[in-house]
Design an enzyme around this catalytic site. Structure first.
Site, PDB file in Angstrom:
ATOM      1  N   VAL A   1      58.524  42.156  97.077  1.00  0.00           N
ATOM      2  CA  VAL A   1      57.263  42.621  96.513  1.00  0.00           C
ATOM      3  C   VAL A   1      57.390  42.566  94.996  1.00  0.00           C
ATOM      4  O   VAL A   1      58.346  43.103  94.421  1.00  0.00           O
ATOM      5  CB  VAL A   1      56.932  44.061  96.959  1.00  0.00           C
TER       6      VAL A   1
ATOM      7  N   GLY B 107      62.326  43.791 101.535  1.00  0.00           N
ATOM      8  CA  GLY B 107      62.465  44.145 102.936  1.00  0.00           C
ATOM      9  C   GLY B 107      62.750  42.910 103.750  1.00  0.00           C
ATOM     10  O   GLY B 107      62.953  41.815 103.202  1.00  0.00           O
TER      11      GLY B 107
ATOM     12  N   GLY C  64      60.330  45.885  95.134  1.00  0.00           N
ATOM     13  CA  GLY C  64      60.730  46.251  96.486  1.00  0.00           C
ATOM     14  C   GLY C  64      61.107  45.039  97.289  1.00  0.00           C
ATOM     15  O   GLY C  64      60.672  43.919  97.002  1.00  0.00           O
TER      16      GLY C  64
ATOM     17  N   ASP D  60      54.210  51.657 112.555  1.00  0.00           N
ATOM     18  CA  ASP D  60      55.361  51.607 111.649  1.00  0.00           C
ATOM     19  C   ASP D  60      55.190  52.605 110.501  1.00  0.00           C
ATOM     20  O   ASP D  60      55.421  52.280 109.343  1.00  0.00           O
ATOM     21  CB  ASP D  60      55.549  50.190 111.095  1.00  0.00           C
TER      22      ASP D  60
ATOM     23  N   LYS E  93      53.022  40.896  97.842  1.00  0.00           N
ATOM     24  CA  LYS E  93      53.981  40.885  98.941  1.00  0.00           C
ATOM     25  C   LYS E  93      54.168  39.426  99.367  1.00  0.00           C
ATOM     26  O   LYS E  93      53.271  38.815  99.944  1.00  0.00           O
ATOM     27  CB  LYS E  93      53.445  41.727 100.105  1.00  0.00           C
TER      28      LYS E  93
ATOM     29  N   PHE F 196      60.799  41.198 105.328  1.00  0.00           N
ATOM     30  CA  PHE F 196      59.712  40.226 105.192  1.00  0.00           C
ATOM     31  C   PHE F 196      59.874  39.355 103.958  1.00  0.00           C
ATOM     32  O   PHE F 196      59.325  38.273 103.878  1.00  0.00           O
ATOM     33  CB  PHE F 196      58.376  40.977 105.092  1.00  0.00           C
ATOM     34  N   GLY F 197      60.591  39.858 102.933  1.00  0.00           N
ATOM     35  CA  GLY F 197      60.704  39.159 101.659  1.00  0.00           C
ATOM     36  C   GLY F 197      60.672  40.143 100.513  1.00  0.00           C
ATOM     37  O   GLY F 197      61.248  41.236 100.625  1.00  0.00           O
TER      38      GLY F 197
END
Length: 810
Positions: free
Chosen positions: A507, A502, A500, A618, A521, A504-505
């Site tokens: 996974v 996103g 995954g 969220d 993560k 943020f970076g």
């Protein structure tokens, strides 16, 4: 010889016929329905099923009663409680969808509504009094499609469960008859409450009449008369899949039943053969002190005292005039306020029924000493106790705010520790004053010295490493992993291990050398989610324990590396399934409804049942992870915020989250509250039902979002048109309509009109509860074609293609 052969032939056929006839006595099939005036009897002769009229009523019902007891019909279960027949031409038969009761015009009066389609349906009355529906074409005849034991009415038979199935969300409840002439649900309901540590309540409409108290390892603290006996055994089961009470007979020749009578009393009845009558063995509500909260808050009830109510030590009546007039409902208040610190003390009360646990927190793994320490650290904590009294006691139970429904029992082995101002306990409790003062001075001095040395060491260590390295580690209550361990687990952060991505970076999937699989993560150096978000997630989630929250295993903070290590979820996230035209078929309605219930319970825990009151901010499908059994786990607490127990809302200048799930007041004004999460849940429910995204939804007849489309269909009475096409063969109509109804209540424009999470969980799991009509939702405005994102066009991604979680703007 011929005569012998003929005799043998006739005898064998007669025996076969009698065998077939006898085995059919306890079953109903398409070929052998039962009409009014006919019955079936269980194989051992214990129970009988047929039509009956209760008391002086002329209405006809389908019921189950004891067959071999001579004194009248003791009905233990009724099928059509709400819809009686007013004629004697009823027929009970079966179909591919379940057991069906028809009137003379062949109209369906009642149906079991099985979710499975049966090839050769058969209903059988078992010797335990359980009416079961099964498919006679299957090898496993115990794979029941439906059973009456899942739907108790006013009687709990041996083997029946009273509680909650955490997998399906099904509650097993008891409800009283309205009267001896009317078996329809009366005023009283016995139901498990899981908003804190589990306990049973008998409700009289919206008010609580009686509380069982918690199970302390031996018994329910509100029922000390529930003891080992020669007639039946009992157990209370509390695990990840079920929470329930049930009992079994020791001596089957002495029938026993638990009844919630029309007056709201829980009664244990035993059949006495000598008297040919039922004997009242015990009653749940023994005396006036068993009336729920009779004495109000911070008071205890003792039936041997007159008056029975008395304030706890250090408390005084809140309304002295009412107290003197025998009105104790307003309870008591503290004489001396707490200092909210370690100087407070605890007063031990022995042999007491523990207070109502709806506002409590528990941990089964820690002891009484750690329990006291945790209570002292929290200003809202008012008392603590062991969870289990066996083997010297174990587990921790904390109460917050008021203590309600305490009573004394001389024979109960149960202690409660109530928080008090030290001055209320006197100098004798504190010990020698001079010694105490010296001890306090020495302790404070030692703490200051250790704190200074720790600060000095940290500053020196910080100067020896790069700026930002390990920043804030000391605030994180989570195991630390080194970079080498995480790198080895993820094959040096191989792109093949990415599951995954996103803002943020990335996974990564990994496997530790010690065995378990992990999800790492890893924050990008250029991530908009900085160290504060990471620290916030670690601090929050490390304090949370719930089956529907993802488990944080630790973090890694070395150099510029910032990583969170979670338990690995093999089935990815919810959006991975429901928004893909191929994979969505792998989530039939049964799974989706269970996921919806799990998400709701997880949010309820965050809002009400955890030590902290947390707003997630969220909630979205990509933040709902699925384990190997497709159980939901809420993840990503980077944006979550703690609010005070008495705080309703907060405001931020930095509105961050995911459009499509944000509530109007948060997106426009930056105001967020628990009702913001409720709005997001409403969107999630609509997406689970429809398999469509709220924000990218488009329709040829209008330009509303999914919320607006659902609102239009609801007003037209076409809510079922919202359902995902792949669910047409598996959905349960009543559950779908309830999900849509609750979702529309959650997405109402005004926060005050939205339900709380406890109400949401109750409404979703309790089909017989009437729901209010929803009002116009937030964001009920049409968008221009340019504003509508058509990126959700139908597509099917093959399983051998690497798929990344779809990004959502923050």
């Amino acid at each position: 010889m011929k005569r012998f052969s003929f005799f043998y032939f006739c005898s064998s056929n007669i025996v076969s016929f009698l065998f077939i006839f006898s085995t059919a006595l306890d079953t109903i099939s398409n070929d052998s329905p039962i009409k009014d005036g006919h019955t079936i009897v269980s194989a051992g002769g214990n129970f009988e099923l047929g039509f009956f009229s209760p008391g002086n009523s002329k209405n006809r019902y389908i019921g189950i009663w004891y067959n071999n007891l001579p004194k009248g019909r003791e009905v233990v279960w009724v099928a059509n409680r709400v819809n009686p027949l007013n004629e004697t031409s009823g027929i009970l038969t079966v179909s591919s969808k379940g057991i069906v009761l028809l009137n003379g015009n062949q109209d369906v009066i009642w149906s079991s509504n099985s979710s499975k389609s049966l090839i050769k349906p058969v209903a059988q009355l078992l010797d335990a009094g359980n009416l079961v529906l099964k498919d006679d074409s299957l090898v496993n005849q115990k794979d029941y499609a439906w059973q009456s034991f899942d739907y108790p009415d006013s009687t709990l038979l041996p083997g029946m469960k009273l509680g909650l199935n955490l997998v399906t969300g099904k509650y097993w409840t008891m409800s009283s008859w309205k009267s001896s002439d009317d078996p329809s649900p009366g005023e009283y309901l016995d139901r498990l409450d899981t908003s804190g540590y589990p306990q049973f309540f008998v409700w009289e409409g919206p008010a609580i009449k009686f509380s069982s108290g918690i199970w302390n390892g031996h018994l329910f603290v509100g029922g000390p008369n529930l003891k080992p006996n020669p007639y039946y055994t009992f157990e209370f089961v509390n695990n990840d899949k079920e929470i329930y009470y049930k009992y079994e007979l020791i001596n089957t020749s002495i029938p026993t039943r638990l009844v919630l009578n029309p007056a709201g009393l829980l009664q244990r009845l035993l059949w006495i053969e000598r008297n040919q009558n039922w004997f009242l063995y015990s009653t749940g509500q023994m005396d006036n002190c068993d009336r729920y909260a009779l004495c109000g808050q911070f008071a205890q009830c003792n039936i041997n005292d007159s008056p029975p109510c008395d304030c706890l030590r250090g408390f005084q009546p809140k309304n002295q005039q009412g107290w003197d007039a025998a009105d104790w409902s307003s309870g008591c208040v503290r004489r001396t306020p707490l200092t909210c610190g370690t100087s407070d003390r605890f007063l031990k009360y022995s042999s007491v029924k523990l207070p109502d646990t709806r506002h409590s927190w528990f941990d089964k793994s820690i002891g009484l000493e750690e329990c006291q320490r945790l209570c002292l650290k929290n200003c809202s904590c008012t008392a603590y106790s062991n969870l289990d009294v066996k083997n010297g006691g174990s587990g921790c139970l904390l109460w917050f705010n008021e203590l309600v429904d305490i009573r004394e029992y001389a024979e109960l082995d149960q202690d409660l520790y109530v928080r008090m101002a030290a001055s209320e306990l006197g100098s004798g409790y504190m010990g020698n004053t001079r010694t105490s003062v010296i001890a306090i001075i020495l302790t404070v001095s030692a703490i200051i010295l250790v704190g200074f040395l720790f600060w000095f060491a940290m500053q020196r260590k910080k100067g020896e490493r790069g700026v930002g390295e390990g920043e804030g580690k000391e605030d994180m209550e989570s195991p630390l992993f080194d970079v080498m361990t995480v790198s080895a687990a993820t094959n040096n952060f191989s792109s093949a291990n990415i599951i995954g991505e996103g803002g943020f970076g990335s996974v990564y999937r990994g496997k530790l050398s010690t065995g378990p699989e992990i999800a790492v993560k890893k924050l990008s150096k250029h991530s908009g989610q900085g160290f504060e978000e990471l620290k916030n997630e670690v601090v929050l989630i490390s304090k949370l324990q719930h089956r529907n929250l993802v488990r944080l295993l630790g973090c890694c903070l070395e150099g510029e590396e910032r990583m969170l290590i979670y338990e690995y979820m093999p089935n990815n996230s919810l959006d991975f399934f429901i928004f893909d035209e191929c994979r969505k078929k792998q989530l039939p309605w049964e799974n989706r409804f269970r996921i919806a219930m799990g998400i709701s319970r997880g949010i309820l825990y965050l809002h009400q049942d955890s030590r902290l009151r947390i707003i997630h901010r969220d909630l979205k499908t990509s933040n709902i992870l699925l384990d190997s059994e497709l159980n939901p786990k809420i993840s990503d607490f980077g944006l979550a915020r703690i609010i005070g127990g008495d705080q309703n809302e907060a405001r931020t200048k930095r509105v961050i989250g995911t459009y499509g799930y944000m509530s109007p007041e948060y997106a426009v004004d930056g105001k967020f509250s628990v009702k913001s999460d409720v709005f997001s849940l409403g969107v999630l429910l609509l997406e689970i039902v429809s398999g469509r995204k709220n924000r990218t939804f488009h329709h040829p007849d209008h330009h509303h979002s999914l919320i607006g489309h659902a609102w239009l269909l609801w007003n037209e009475g076409k809510a079922l048109e919202l359902i995902d096409d792949c669910l047409k063969e598996s959905f349960v109509e009543s559950q779908v309509l309830r999900c849509v109804h609750v979702a529309l209540l959650c997405v109402q424009r005004l926060t005050d009109e939205r339900p709380t999470m406890s109400s949401v969980v109750f409404m979703l799991s309790h089909e017989e509860v009437a729901l209010p009509q929803p009002k116009e939702p937030g964001f009920f405005i049409e968008r221009s074609i340019a504003e509508t994102d058509h990126s959700n066009e139908k597509r099917c991604i093959s399983d051998n293609v690497l798929t990344l979680t779809i990004l959502q703007p923050r």
